[in-house]
Design a protein around this motif. Structure first.
Motif, short mmCIF file in Angstrom:
data_model
loop_
_atom_site.label_atom_id
_atom_site.label_comp_id
_atom_site.label_asym_id
_atom_site.label_seq_id
_atom_site.Cartn_x
_atom_site.Cartn_y
_atom_site.Cartn_z
N ARG A 288 -3.65 19.94 8.75
CA ARG A 288 -3.15 18.56 8.90
C ARG A 288 -1.69 18.58 9.35
N ASP B 144 -0.59 4.67 12.32
CA ASP B 144 -1.58 4.69 11.23
C ASP B 144 -2.17 6.08 11.08
N ARG B 145 -2.47 6.73 12.20
CA ARG B 145 -3.03 8.08 12.14
C ARG B 145 -2.02 9.07 11.57
N TYR C 240 3.91 7.29 2.63
CA TYR C 240 2.77 7.85 1.89
C TYR C 240 1.85 6.72 1.44
N HIS C 241 0.55 6.88 1.68
CA HIS C 241 -0.47 5.93 1.24
C HIS C 241 -1.37 6.61 0.22
N SER D 242 -0.33 11.65 4.55
CA SER D 242 -0.73 11.40 3.16
C SER D 242 -1.82 12.37 2.71
N GLU D 243 -2.78 12.60 3.60
CA GLU D 243 -3.84 13.56 3.25
C GLU D 243 -3.27 14.96 3.09
N SER E 174 0.80 -1.22 0.00
CA SER E 174 0.00 0.00 0.00
C SER E 174 0.83 1.27 0.00
N GLU F 77 0.46 8.42 9.45
CA GLU F 77 0.64 8.21 8.02
C GLU F 77 -0.59 8.65 7.22
N ALA F 78 -1.78 8.42 7.77
CA ALA F 78 -2.99 8.87 7.08
C ALA F 78 -3.05 10.39 7.02
N THR F 79 -2.68 11.05 8.11
CA THR F 79 -2.70 12.52 8.14
C THR F 79 -1.64 13.09 7.21
#
Length: 376
Positions: free
Chosen positions: A346, A315-316, A374-375, A322-323, A40, A318-320
């Motif tokens: 962000r 996880d939070r 980055y996802h 990436s966004e 991913s 990396e999600a933040t």
């Protein structure tokens, strides 16, 4: 090939040709080993390295395409420095500490540099890319073929991190410091020399500039409408990084360039510039801050064996992250200032998430380090 063109494009062309050669070599060897990388996460582009002496320089005339290639390399160069600087910053426990404030100022200026380069690419009719394969992973070399002996990594604040940072920001000829041995001139292409080649190529081409899709705001306060705007932007980037015209600062002595900010932290002494003698004098001691001792970042991420609180925070993060990158990229497309403001929101969330990870102890007592994956 004309003599002028060799001067203008040599740095970018050797770096581009060398990267192409390395890609070919990697393919022959079956590709660089990344067995632990999860599907991913977008893998990074191959690292730029020093150009071999016998590498031929293509006989091409100066063109907008070559200028854009240089600017893309410059954009990736600025991008690559920000996560290591942020990691060192966030590893300082007290974010109000004067050392943290100094590093934060460097980060803000690096973000300004990135935004100015995005504006310049937009002015030339290209949409900047800040996602996908251009997102840096670590450890890595600097893009653009500059300082091939320097490897960037995600480290907590300390002497090792400062040594890398000074190597990144090092001027071609560092200014003298009273009581310290003189530093030798750099034998590698410095970031300032790289930017100088970009500026000279731009001046040779003098292309038309488009206001559309450029941003003006806290981290992008200069819109490129005329050639002098471009010169001002690139000269500011050079001055804030390593100093300008024999001075260790861009505008004001109390705000030294990045190299000398890191230098005084490494010496644990304030440095004061003397315009008459053209040297630094050492001032008051700098009290080094308390820090989280960090375990190495893990590009493959944290699996089920990791503490649940760590996996959740990672996880939070990396999600933040990436966004934030998607929003930044959209800012120079059709999203405009609305996306830019959301991206800044962000960004300010990332520090708390990173320190949450750093507070969770590894079995040997070190804190965990975010990997900046980055996802899509």
């Amino acid at each position: 090939m004309s003599m002028d063109w060799r001067g203008l494009g040599l740095i970018a062309l050797t770096a581009l040709a060398n990267e192409a050669a390395k890609r070919l070599d990697d393919r022959k060897k079956g590709g660089p080993a990344k067995k632990t990388m999860v599907a991913s996460v977008v893998p990074p582009a191959p690292l730029a390295s020093a150009a071999p002496a016998a590498l031929p320089v293509p006989a091409l005339p100066p063109s907008i395409d070559i200028l854009k290639q240089q600017l893309r390399a410059a954009l990736q160069l600025e991008f690559a420095t920000i996560p290591p600087y942020l990691t060192a910053l966030w590893s300082i426990i007290d974010q109000a500490d004067p050392v943290a404030k100094s590093i934060r100022a460097v980060v803000h200026e690096e973000m300004l540099h990135l935004a100015l380069l995005c504006n310049l690419l937009s002015a030339l009719g290209e949409r900047p890319v800040l996602t996908g394969s251009v997102v840096p992973c670590y450890p890595r070399q600097l893009p653009g073929g500059v300082l091939p002996g320097v490897t960037l990594d995600l480290l907590g604040y300390g002497s090792k991190a400062l040594k890398i940072f000074m190597s990144v920001e090092r001027p071609a000829q560092p200014l003298p410091i009273a009581g310290e041995p003189p530093e030798q001139p750099s034998t590698d292409i410095t970031i300032g020399q790289f930017y100088d080649s970009v500026l000279r190529l731009f001046e040779a081409l003098d292309p038309p500039l488009d206001f559309r899709h450029q941003l003006a705001g806290p981290f992008a306060w200069l819109v490129m409408g005329k050639s002098r705007d471009v010169s001002k932007a690139l000269e500011l980037i050079m001055a804030q990084g390593e100093g300008a015209h024999g001075r260790p600062y861009a505008r004001y002595q109390k705000y030294p360039s990045h190299y000398y900010r890191f230098k005084q932290l490494a010496l644990s002494r304030r440095l004061h510039w003397n315009d008459k003698t053209k040297e630094f004098r050492k001032g008051k001691p700098i009290v080094q801050p308390s820090v989280f001792t960090l375990a190495p970042a893990r590009w493959e991420g944290y699996g089920l064996a990791a503490p649940p609180a760590l996996r959740k925070a990672s996880d939070r993060f990396e999600a933040t992250y990436s966004e934030m990158l998607r929003l930044l990229e959209a800012s120079w497309q059709d999203g405009g200032h609305k996306c830019f403001v959301r991206a800044l929101e962000r960004m300010f969330e990332l520090g708390d998430l990173a320190q949450t990870m750093m507070r969770i102890g590894t079995p040997d007592g070190r804190g965990y380090c975010p990997s900046f994956r980055y996802h899509p």
